[in-house]
Design a protein around this motif. Structure first.
Motif, mmCIF file in Angstrom:
data_model
loop_
_atom_site.group_PDB
_atom_site.id
_atom_site.type_symbol
_atom_site.label_atom_id
_atom_site.label_comp_id
_atom_site.label_asym_id
_atom_site.label_seq_id
_atom_site.Cartn_x
_atom_site.Cartn_y
_atom_site.Cartn_z
ATOM 1 N N SER A 71 0.724 -1.233 -0.024
ATOM 2 C CA SER A 71 0.088 0.055 -0.043
ATOM 3 C C SER A 71 0.856 1.153 -0.144
ATOM 4 N N TYR A 72 0.490 2.334 -0.618
ATOM 5 C CA TYR A 72 1.301 3.558 -0.784
ATOM 6 C C TYR A 72 0.941 4.509 0.474
ATOM 7 N N GLY A 73 1.991 4.467 1.497
ATOM 8 C CA GLY A 73 1.657 5.383 2.683
ATOM 9 C C GLY A 73 0.919 4.637 3.380
ATOM 10 N N GLU A 111 -4.643 -1.494 0.618
ATOM 11 C CA GLU A 111 -3.649 -1.969 -0.309
ATOM 12 C C GLU A 111 -3.872 -1.898 -1.792
ATOM 13 N N VAL A 112 -2.901 -1.826 -2.515
ATOM 14 C CA VAL A 112 -3.306 -1.807 -4.001
ATOM 15 C C VAL A 112 -2.870 -3.180 -4.595
ATOM 16 N N VAL A 113 -1.959 -3.689 -3.972
ATOM 17 C CA VAL A 113 -1.539 -5.131 -4.458
ATOM 18 C C VAL A 113 -1.950 -6.067 -3.211
ATOM 19 N N THR A 147 -7.495 -0.565 -15.425
ATOM 20 C CA THR A 147 -6.790 0.580 -14.672
ATOM 21 C C THR A 147 -6.604 0.640 -13.210
ATOM 22 N N GLY A 148 -5.648 1.010 -12.666
ATOM 23 C CA GLY A 148 -5.811 0.755 -11.117
ATOM 24 C C GLY A 148 -5.752 -0.403 -10.536
ATOM 25 N N SER A 149 -5.685 -1.641 -11.356
ATOM 26 C CA SER A 149 -5.482 -2.854 -10.685
ATOM 27 C C SER A 149 -4.095 -3.257 -10.081
ATOM 28 N N GLY A 150 -3.024 -2.390 -10.083
ATOM 29 C CA GLY A 150 -1.942 -2.543 -9.544
ATOM 30 C C GLY A 150 -0.694 -2.987 -10.331
ATOM 31 N N LYS A 151 -1.244 -2.943 -11.751
ATOM 32 C CA LYS A 151 0.196 -3.648 -12.541
ATOM 33 C C LYS A 151 1.267 -2.645 -12.510
ATOM 34 N N SER A 152 1.140 -1.390 -12.672
ATOM 35 C CA SER A 152 2.298 -0.507 -12.646
ATOM 36 C C SER A 152 3.091 -0.784 -11.017
ATOM 37 N N THR A 153 2.339 -0.562 -10.125
ATOM 38 C CA THR A 153 2.902 -0.709 -8.917
ATOM 39 C C THR A 153 3.773 -2.127 -8.723
ATOM 40 N N LEU A 154 3.188 -3.227 -9.277
ATOM 41 C CA LEU A 154 3.975 -4.456 -9.297
ATOM 42 C C LEU A 154 5.399 -4.066 -9.840
HETATM 43 N N1 LIG Z 1 2.190 7.109 -5.798
HETATM 44 C C1 LIG Z 1 0.963 6.828 -5.448
HETATM 45 N N2 LIG Z 1 0.397 7.125 -4.192
HETATM 46 C C2 LIG Z 1 -0.704 6.782 -3.866
HETATM 47 N N3 LIG Z 1 -1.461 5.745 -4.459
HETATM 48 C C3 LIG Z 1 -0.989 5.532 -5.511
HETATM 49 C C4 LIG Z 1 0.266 5.937 -6.317
HETATM 50 N N4 LIG Z 1 0.540 5.218 -7.376
HETATM 51 C C5 LIG Z 1 -0.750 4.632 -7.471
HETATM 52 N N5 LIG Z 1 -1.540 4.592 -6.744
HETATM 53 C C6 LIG Z 1 -2.725 3.925 -6.569
HETATM 54 O O1 LIG Z 1 -2.418 2.491 -6.790
HETATM 55 C C7 LIG Z 1 -3.444 1.882 -7.414
HETATM 56 C C8 LIG Z 1 -2.902 0.986 -8.457
HETATM 57 O O2 LIG Z 1 -2.324 1.750 -9.289
HETATM 58 P P1 LIG Z 1 -1.325 1.298 -10.715
HETATM 59 O O3 LIG Z 1 -0.380 0.499 -10.156
HETATM 60 O O4 LIG Z 1 -0.763 2.345 -11.405
HETATM 61 O O5 LIG Z 1 -2.499 0.695 -11.413
HETATM 62 P P2 LIG Z 1 -2.340 0.341 -12.812
HETATM 63 O O6 LIG Z 1 -0.927 0.332 -13.498
HETATM 64 O O7 LIG Z 1 -2.951 -1.200 -12.825
HETATM 65 O O8 LIG Z 1 -3.350 1.108 -13.670
HETATM 66 C C9 LIG Z 1 -4.406 3.027 -7.822
HETATM 67 O O9 LIG Z 1 -5.747 2.943 -7.083
HETATM 68 C C10 LIG Z 1 -3.831 4.282 -7.818
HETATM 69 O O10 LIG Z 1 -4.721 5.181 -7.494
#
Ligand SMILES: Nc1ncnc2c1ncn2[C@@H]1O[C@H](COP(=O)(O)OP(=O)(O)O)[C@@H](O)[C@H]1O
Ligand SMILES: [Mg+2]
Length: 607
Positions: A373-375, A380-382, A401-408
């Motif tokens: 989770s961010y912060g 939790e986003v993942v 969008t927002g499923s957490g792909k980039s975050t991984l």
């Molecule tokens: N730097 C950040 N701080 C807080 N929340 C974030 C940040 N980056 C992404 N998020 C949140 O995390 C979730 C997943 O984001 P992300 O991984 O970018 O999804 P995807 O790439 O699948 O679209 C989203 O709900 C987004 O709002």
């Protein structure tokens, strides 16, 4: 890592002396020059005193013994009687003294400028490298505009404080000591009256300094906010225009600006009251000395020459004492700026764990029950994601969008730290926290979802990872990214300037530039994060075909919400709200009849 400060500064003084390295010598020399200025300034009144008493008034008393070297000097110039009728000789001496004063003042200015420019240069360099090494997470938490304000306006405040106020403080204290020395030499009683005002002014200033420093901090923070807003609007100017938000943004700016200006007006009100009362005290002091001195002179306790010299010394004291008050009040402002700079310098840079190692990146990457989770306190986003990215194969990650792909992927690239209780990411058998960040970054090529191009030429942008630009390599990469033709169609081809005051590329062109950028360095692991979302399906297919030939033994991660982009992958991970829901090849997933199948059906409709 080159020359980056790792230790925290415990005090402001520690940080200031760190910045002062290299300029101390110039500051010291400038202090010496300024002392010489003071010295020459101070012998002027003495000469006048001796001339009046010894040559003109002829009232030399026992307690006004003219030093023997002065008498010798006067004899050398022709003796007292000769001087009495040839006063221009004395005037000449005074002119010579004035020339020396000017010379040393000139030296002082030059040395001081060199010192302060060296100081700011070092501050800017240190801040810039520190900021460059701060973690990605730090940058997402802090506003660019505010950081810029700390690096410009706050740096300038500190420079002014050190090169002007602090040096002045030293000069002033010395001036006060010398003036007091001469004054006491003339008359101790009168000197007490002169000196008694100094602690009054200093104490009053200190008291005031406490009061005003909070206001300075508020104003500085507000300025940071204002810069942040201006910066955001400048970068986002297209969005503002596109949505017709000019008035809204302007109103917001006007309101913030008004608030900021008012803060300064309040501060200036306080300061004006302070300076005015400070001046009043100084005025009183001059008056007391003039009157009291005149009384003593009439009584005969001091003679005319002494009276004039004393009043001159006292006048020389007025300016420094007044300035002392100002410096003490300016200290509040500088203190706030130093704190704001220290915030950056004390932010922890990205650092590897002790004993971190290099590993071969030609291995499987395992996500083992990863949650993130961010912060603090945010959702939790993942959530418990487990899957494998096989070496040398292509893995697709599908999700909305927002499923957490980039975050991984950010976690894999160590852009954010994964706390140990939140699962593990392994390369081969090694946890990425035990691997050097540089090793990962060098080997993981990232085509970001929102690519950023520098305001440089296209070829420079594409070859950004290379120390020396190899145009053949650049063109090769552009060709694979289906970008070569587009670039050729520009007037200046590869030398076209991108971004600010250059050609503005479309979203798809930007994405393709980013792909070419990555292909130049041919990293072991290539991540395409929604990199083809802005190009049409045909170009998408063309690029993928070209890529598959080029990829060789690289590990590829294709991230998309579009099934056609990743359906040929060796393994597809389906992500939904941070959870891995399904995995397998395209055929297997269709067979399964789960969400992948549903998404497929929806996306295939109408094609
Ligand atoms: N730097 C950040 N701080 C807080 N929340 C974030 C940040 N980056 C992404 N998020 C949140 O995390 C979730 C997943 O984001 P992300 O991984 O970018 O999804 P995807 O790439 O699948 O679209 C989203 O709900 C987004 O709002
Ligand atoms: Mg994303």
């Amino acid at each position: 890592m080159e020359n980056i400060k790792k230790k925290r500064f415990e005090t402001k003084g520690q940080m200031v002396s760190y910045f002062l390295k290299g300029s101390v010598i110039f500051f010291s020399l400038s202090i010496v020059a300024s002392l010489l200025v003071t010295f020459f300034e101070f012998i002027g009144p003495k000469i006048v005193q001796y001339t009046i008493n010894y040559c003109i008034a002829d009232t030399v008393t026992e307690n006004d013994s003219v030093p023997i070297y002065i008498i010798r000097l006067m004899d050398a110039l022709g003796g007292k009687d000769h001087l009495k009728t040839h006063l221009y000789l004395i005037a000449l001496v005074i002119v010579v003294i004035a020339v020396f004063t000017a010379l040393f003042r000139y030296l002082y200015r030059i040395l001081n400028s060199i010192a302060s420019e060296r100081l700011v240069e070092r501050m800017r360099n240190k801040l810039f490298s520190h900021i460059m090494h701060l973690p990605f997470a730090w940058h997402s938490e802090n506003h660019t505009g505010d950081i810029i304000q700390r690096c410009t306006s706050d740096v300038e405040t500190v420079r002014a404080f050190i090169s002007e106020q602090l040096l002045n403080l030293i000069r002033i204290v010395i001036r006060i000591i010398i003036a007091m020395y001469f004054m006491i030499g003339i008359n101790g009683f009168l000197s007490i009256f002169s000196a008694v005002f100094i602690p009054i002014v200093v104490l009053y200033s200190c008291f005031f300094h406490r009061r005003i420093s909070k206001s300075f901090q508020k104003a500085d923070e507000e300025e940071g906010r204002l810069s942040a807003m201006a910066q955001e609007n400048l970068t986002g100017v297209r969005v503002v225009r596109a949505f017709g938000r000019e008035k809204y943004e302007r109103d917001r700016f006007v309101e913030k600006n008004y608030h900021y200006s008012n803060l300064w007006i309040d501060i200036m009100k306080l300061l004006s009251a302070f300076w005015a009362s400070n001046d009043l005290i100084s005025g009183l002091q001059v008056m007391v000395i003039t009157v009291l001195g005149a009384v003593l002179c009439v009584q005969g306790t001091i003679n005319t020459g002494e009276y004039i010299a004393f009043v001159s010394y006292n006048a020389m004291l007025t300016w420094p004492v007044r300035a002392l008050g100002r410096i003490i009040s300016d200290m509040s402002k500088a203190g706030v700026s130093i704190d704001r700079i220290m915030y950056i310098m004390n932010s922890e840079i990205e650092e590897d764990k002790e004993g971190a190692i290099d590993v071969s990146m030609d291995q499987d990457i395992t996500f083992d029950n990863v949650s993130f989770s961010y912060g603090n306190g945010t959702d939790e986003v993942v959530r418990g994601a487990s899957f494998k990215i096989e070496a040398g194969k292509t893995t697709g990650i599908l999700g909305g969008t927002g499923s957490g792909k980039s975050t991984l992927m950010y976690l894999m690239d160590k852009l954010y730290d994964l706390p140990s209780e939140n699962g593990r990411i392994l390369i081969g058998d090694t946890d990425i926290t035990d691997i050097k960040t540089s090793c990962i970054r060098k080997n993981v090529g990232f085509v970001l979802q929102e690519p950023f191009l520098f305001s440089r030429t296209i070829s420079e942008n594409i070859g950004i990872s290379e120390k020396e630009l190899d145009i053949a390599k650049v063109r090769d990469a552009a060709r694979i990214a289906a970008l070569d033709e587009t670039i050729q169609s520009f007037n200046k081809g590869y030398e076209t300037f991108v971004g600010e005051r250059g050609v503005t590329l479309s979203g798809g062109q930007k994405q393709r530039t980013a792909i070419a950028q990555m292909l130049v360095s041919r990293p072991q692991i290539m991540v395409f994060d929604d990199s083809l979302s802005a190009v049409d399906t045909q170009t998408d297919a063309k690029i993928r075909a070209a890529l598959s030939k080029e990829i060789g033994k690289s590990t590829v991660v294709l991230i998309s919400h579009r099934i056609t982009t990743l359906m040929h992958a060796d393994n597809i991970v389906v992500l939904d709200k941070g959870r891995v829901r399904e995995q397998g090849t395209h055929e297997e997933l269709l067979e399964l009849g789960g969400i992948y199948k549903r998404i497929y059906d929806i996306q295939m409709q109408g094609t």
